[in-house]
Write a protein that holds these residues in place. Structure first.
Motif, PDB file in Angstrom:
ATOM      1  N   LEU A   1       2.414   1.756  -3.436  1.00 33.85           N
ATOM      2  CA  LEU A   1       1.437   2.293  -4.388  1.00 33.85           C
ATOM      3  C   LEU A   1       1.226   3.782  -4.187  1.00 33.85           C
ATOM      4  O   LEU A   1       1.111   4.555  -5.166  1.00 33.85           O
ATOM      5  N   ARG A   2       1.148   4.218  -2.949  1.00 33.89           N
ATOM      6  CA  ARG A   2       0.961   5.658  -2.688  1.00 33.89           C
ATOM      7  C   ARG A   2       2.137   6.473  -3.228  1.00 33.89           C
ATOM      8  O   ARG A   2       1.948   7.538  -3.829  1.00 33.89           O
ATOM      9  N   ARG A   3       3.350   5.975  -2.974  1.00 37.71           N
ATOM     10  CA  ARG A   3       4.531   6.691  -3.473  1.00 37.71           C
ATOM     11  C   ARG A   3       4.520   6.782  -4.994  1.00 37.71           C
ATOM     12  O   ARG A   3       4.838   7.806  -5.584  1.00 37.71           O
ATOM     13  N   ARG A   4       4.133   5.650  -5.587  1.00 34.85           N
ATOM     14  CA  ARG A   4       4.086   5.607  -7.052  1.00 34.85           C
ATOM     15  C   ARG A   4       3.057   6.615  -7.591  1.00 34.85           C
ATOM     16  O   ARG A   4       3.313   7.325  -8.571  1.00 34.85           O
ATOM     17  N   LEU A   5       1.900   6.667  -6.923  1.00 34.72           N
ATOM     18  CA  LEU A   5       0.880   7.625  -7.344  1.00 34.72           C
ATOM     19  C   LEU A   5       1.371   9.064  -7.185  1.00 34.72           C
ATOM     20  O   LEU A   5       1.119   9.921  -8.049  1.00 34.72           O
ATOM     21  N   LEU A   6       2.055   9.307  -6.056  1.00 36.23           N
ATOM     22  CA  LEU A   6       2.599  10.658  -5.838  1.00 36.23           C
ATOM     23  C   LEU A   6       3.630  11.026  -6.915  1.00 36.23           C
ATOM     24  O   LEU A   6       3.668  12.153  -7.419  1.00 36.23           O
TER      25      LEU A   6
ATOM     26  N   THR B   1       0.836  -1.206   0.000  1.00 42.72           N
ATOM     27  CA  THR B   1       0.000   0.000   0.000  1.00 42.72           C
ATOM     28  C   THR B   1       0.872   1.258   0.000  1.00 42.72           C
ATOM     29  O   THR B   1       0.610   2.224  -0.729  1.00 42.72           O
ATOM     30  N   GLY B   2       1.940   1.229   0.818  1.00 48.00           N
ATOM     31  CA  GLY B   2       2.865   2.367   0.868  1.00 48.00           C
ATOM     32  C   GLY B   2       3.549   2.587  -0.463  1.00 48.00           C
ATOM     33  O   GLY B   2       3.712   3.729  -0.930  1.00 48.00           O
TER      34      GLY B   2
ATOM     35  N   LYS C   1       1.851  11.829 -10.120  1.00 49.41           N
ATOM     36  CA  LYS C   1       1.231  13.151 -10.056  1.00 49.41           C
ATOM     37  C   LYS C   1       2.282  14.242 -10.266  1.00 49.41           C
ATOM     38  O   LYS C   1       2.032  15.253 -10.942  1.00 49.41           O
TER      39      LYS C   1
END
Length: 196
Positions: free
Chosen positions: A185-190, A182-183, A193
């Motif tokens: 994925l969040r970094r990847r999304l950031l 989950t962590g 962006k």
């Protein structure tokens, strides 16, 4: 161990003990009482023979690896049956001898009759001892089987507890992996962006 066989065994022990007691009474009875007792003993001997046949059928159903112990028991029961039948014949003959001696006033064989009576009593005691010993062996075998079952259950319980612990550890590891993914994925999304 066959439950039916054990049940037949117990019935046979009770029946043969009763027959032994009745055989001892036959020489002391007279007239109709004697005839009635003889008829009862003959009926009980027939029941004992039928029980032996049932036990033999049960032994045939037992797996071959366990059959040896039961076969040796059957041999001893058949020997016991033969002795009971011989005792019954002797008791009827003893009765005839006593009547003949009373009619003829002949007491010459009284010591011989006493000796035969003592021998019969000794044989009965030996048979009773063998029956008690067989009962004791059954109790010991049952106890051993019970102990083995308890040990097996204890081992199974330990295995189940170890499996639960492994499941808990696996669950905890899966939780950690899920949090890491989950962590990531969040970094990847950031990052995506930011790049956009």
């Amino acid at each position: 161990m066959s439950a039916d066989f054990e049940s037949y065994e117990q019935d046979f022990a009770v029946l043969t003990a009763d027959i032994t007691g009745r055989i001892g009474k036959v020489p002391k009875l007279v007239g109709d009482e004697k005839k009635q007792m003889v008829a009862n003993v003959e009926k009980q001997l027939e029941e004992a023979r039928e029980l032996l046949e049932q036990m033999e059928l049960e032994v045939r159903e037992i797996p071959p690896q366990s059959r040896g112990m039961y076969s040796s028991r059957m041999r001893s029961y058949k020997q016991e049956m033969g002795k009971l039948e011989a005792d019954f014949k002797r008791s009827r003959i003893a009765y005839s001898d006593e009547v003949r001696n009373e009619l003829l006033g002949d007491d010459g064989n009284s010591s011989e009759n006493q000796r035969a009576h003592l021998l019969d009593n000794t044989e009965r005691l030996e048979r009773s001892s063998r029956r008690l010993e067989a009962g004791y062996q059954i109790a010991v075998e049952t106890e051993q089987i019970g102990q083995e079952m308890l040990e097996n259950l204890s081992h199974d319980r330990e295995k189940i507890q170890r499996a639960r612990e492994r499941l808990r550890e696996t669950d905890a590891n899966l939780g950690k992996s899920s949090r890491i993914l989950t962590g990531m994925l969040r970094r990847r999304l950031l990052q995506n962006k930011c790049l956009l």
